[in-house]
Motif scaffolding. Structure first.
Motif, PDB file in Angstrom:
ATOM      1  N   ARG A 158     -63.957   4.670  22.991  1.00  0.00           N
ATOM      2  CA  ARG A 158     -65.347   5.140  23.036  1.00  0.00           C
ATOM      3  C   ARG A 158     -65.481   6.578  23.545  1.00  0.00           C
ATOM      4  NH1 ARG A 158     -69.519   2.447  20.577  1.00  0.00           N
ATOM      5  NH2 ARG A 158     -68.611   0.498  21.356  1.00  0.00           N
ATOM      6  N   TRP A 169     -66.354   8.023  18.561  1.00  0.00           N
ATOM      7  CA  TRP A 169     -65.171   7.328  18.046  1.00  0.00           C
ATOM      8  C   TRP A 169     -64.860   6.142  18.946  1.00  0.00           C
ATOM      9  CZ3 TRP A 169     -63.332   9.964  13.756  1.00  0.00           C
ATOM     10  CH2 TRP A 169     -63.663  11.321  13.648  1.00  0.00           C
ATOM     11  N   TRP A 170     -64.454   5.027  18.354  1.00  0.00           N
ATOM     12  CA  TRP A 170     -63.989   3.905  19.154  1.00  0.00           C
ATOM     13  C   TRP A 170     -63.114   2.990  18.297  1.00  0.00           C
ATOM     14  CZ3 TRP A 170     -68.679   3.951  16.797  1.00  0.00           C
ATOM     15  CH2 TRP A 170     -69.078   2.805  16.118  1.00  0.00           C
ATOM     16  N   ARG A 171     -62.406   2.115  18.977  1.00  0.00           N
ATOM     17  CA  ARG A 171     -61.513   1.198  18.274  1.00  0.00           C
ATOM     18  C   ARG A 171     -61.835  -0.245  18.652  1.00  0.00           C
ATOM     19  NH1 ARG A 171     -56.827   1.801  15.682  1.00  0.00           N
ATOM     20  NH2 ARG A 171     -56.566   3.968  16.366  1.00  0.00           N
ATOM     21  N   GLU A 172     -62.099  -1.044  17.639  1.00  0.00           N
ATOM     22  CA  GLU A 172     -62.300  -2.479  17.810  1.00  0.00           C
ATOM     23  C   GLU A 172     -61.476  -3.162  16.722  1.00  0.00           C
ATOM     24  OE1 GLU A 172     -66.442  -3.282  17.589  1.00  0.00           O
ATOM     25  OE2 GLU A 172     -66.899  -2.435  19.572  1.00  0.00           O
ATOM     26  N   SER A 225     -59.966  -2.019  14.270  1.00  0.00           N
ATOM     27  CA  SER A 225     -59.785  -0.849  13.409  1.00  0.00           C
ATOM     28  C   SER A 225     -60.536   0.338  14.014  1.00  0.00           C
ATOM     29  CB  SER A 225     -60.314  -1.149  12.004  1.00  0.00           C
ATOM     30  OG  SER A 225     -61.694  -1.468  12.051  1.00  0.00           O
ATOM     31  N   ALA A 226     -60.245   1.520  13.520  1.00  0.00           N
ATOM     32  CA  ALA A 226     -60.919   2.720  14.011  1.00  0.00           C
ATOM     33  C   ALA A 226     -62.338   2.774  13.463  1.00  0.00           C
ATOM     34  CB  ALA A 226     -60.141   3.954  13.593  1.00  0.00           C
ATOM     35  N   ASN A 227     -63.292   3.171  14.298  1.00  0.00           N
ATOM     36  CA  ASN A 227     -64.690   3.273  13.899  1.00  0.00           C
ATOM     37  C   ASN A 227     -65.254   4.623  14.349  1.00  0.00           C
ATOM     38  OD1 ASN A 227     -65.507   0.260  13.120  1.00  0.00           O
ATOM     39  ND2 ASN A 227     -64.196   0.172  14.928  1.00  0.00           N
ATOM     40  N   PHE A 228     -66.239   5.082  13.619  1.00  0.00           N
ATOM     41  CA  PHE A 228     -66.903   6.301  14.062  1.00  0.00           C
ATOM     42  C   PHE A 228     -68.363   6.266  13.627  1.00  0.00           C
ATOM     43  CE2 PHE A 228     -65.478   7.380   9.828  1.00  0.00           C
ATOM     44  CZ  PHE A 228     -66.513   8.138   9.294  1.00  0.00           C
ATOM     45  N   LEU A 229     -69.196   6.991  14.387  1.00  0.00           N
ATOM     46  CA  LEU A 229     -70.618   7.054  14.115  1.00  0.00           C
ATOM     47  C   LEU A 229     -71.094   8.472  14.407  1.00  0.00           C
ATOM     48  CD1 LEU A 229     -73.358   5.580  13.571  1.00  0.00           C
ATOM     49  CD2 LEU A 229     -73.505   5.232  16.043  1.00  0.00           C
TER      50      LEU A 229
END
Length: 243
Positions: free
Chosen positions: A33, A56-59, A61-65
């Protein structure tokens, strides 16, 4: 990254152009995060920049907003088109903003207003282009009478009928298309259908307001240049005849 893969964005100095990645907090990995800045620079002038802030964060898989950007996101209009729109620019921006938000019915109302308020100017552009290219005098006279009418739908229809073949890109007829789109009206249309109509109107408007104007201006510039060349040739011939 090849140029075709670079993002398009309006540059205040260069107009619509490509932008290249110019660094930022993202280093090829995603931490827990985190908020990072990603910068881009105009590939043409290399002076203008804009930044986007990404969470950016990882749950698993990599995620971004995307969290924001500066300068702020807004409707950008090519310089020549903005100049042609003049005082109607605000109406166009409101219509485009509504269209981007998916409010097609509202966007179509704004675009009809833009067309209504600029019809006479568009007819002038077509008339200038027809005159510069020596179009049929009868067609030009019909266009002149059309401008004296009161219903902008009728004016656009006549413009489509008299528009010369050599002024139709790829065989298309921007004025004819505008008339058909205007005739569609607003009755029983969904927002999605109106968005499609607005997109088509936008393409036709941009051609009429910029390409026809450029066509007429280029023809006039060529005429001036040709007259200058002819005058020079005449002087040279006169000098030779005196010897």
């Amino acid at each position: 990254m090849v140029d075709d893969d670079l993002p398009d964005r309006e540059c205040g100095k260069c107009g619509m152009t490509k932008w290249k990645f110019d660094g930022g907090a993202y280093e090829g990995r995603v931490r827990e995060r985190s908020l990072g800045e990603v910068r881009y620079r105009c590939k043409n002038c290399e002076n203008a920049t804009f930044s986007a802030w990404i969470v950016w964060w990882r749950e698993g898989s990599a995620n971004f907003l995307k969290a924001g950007q500066y300068p702020k996101l807004e409707v950008t209009i090519p310089k020549e088109f903005a100049k042609a729109l003049g005082a109607k620019r605000d109406l166009y921006v409101k219509g485009t903003t509504s269209r981007h938000a998916g409010y097609g019915i509202g966007a179509l109302t704004y675009f009809r207003r833009v067309i209504e308020d600029t019809t006479d100017e568009m007819l002038d552009l077509l008339g200038e282009a027809m005159e510069a290219t020596g179009a049929d005098p009868t067609a030009r006279e019909k266009l002149k009478k059309a401008k004296e009418g009161t219903r902008f739908e009728d004016k656009v229809k006549i413009a489509g009928e008299v528009m010369p073949v050599h002024l139709r890109p790829g065989g298309g007829n921007p004025f004819g298309d505008l008339y058909e789109l205007l005739s569609a009206g607003l009755h029983n249309l969904t927002d999605e259908e109106c968005c499609d109509i607005v997109d088509a109107m936008d393409r036709s408007l941009k051609f009429v307001c910029t390409q026809l104007k450029t066509h007429a201006e280029d023809a006039k510039a060529y005429e001036v240049a040709a007259k200058s060349v002819n005058a020079t040739v005449a002087k040279i011939k006169a000098r030779k005849s005196e010897k």
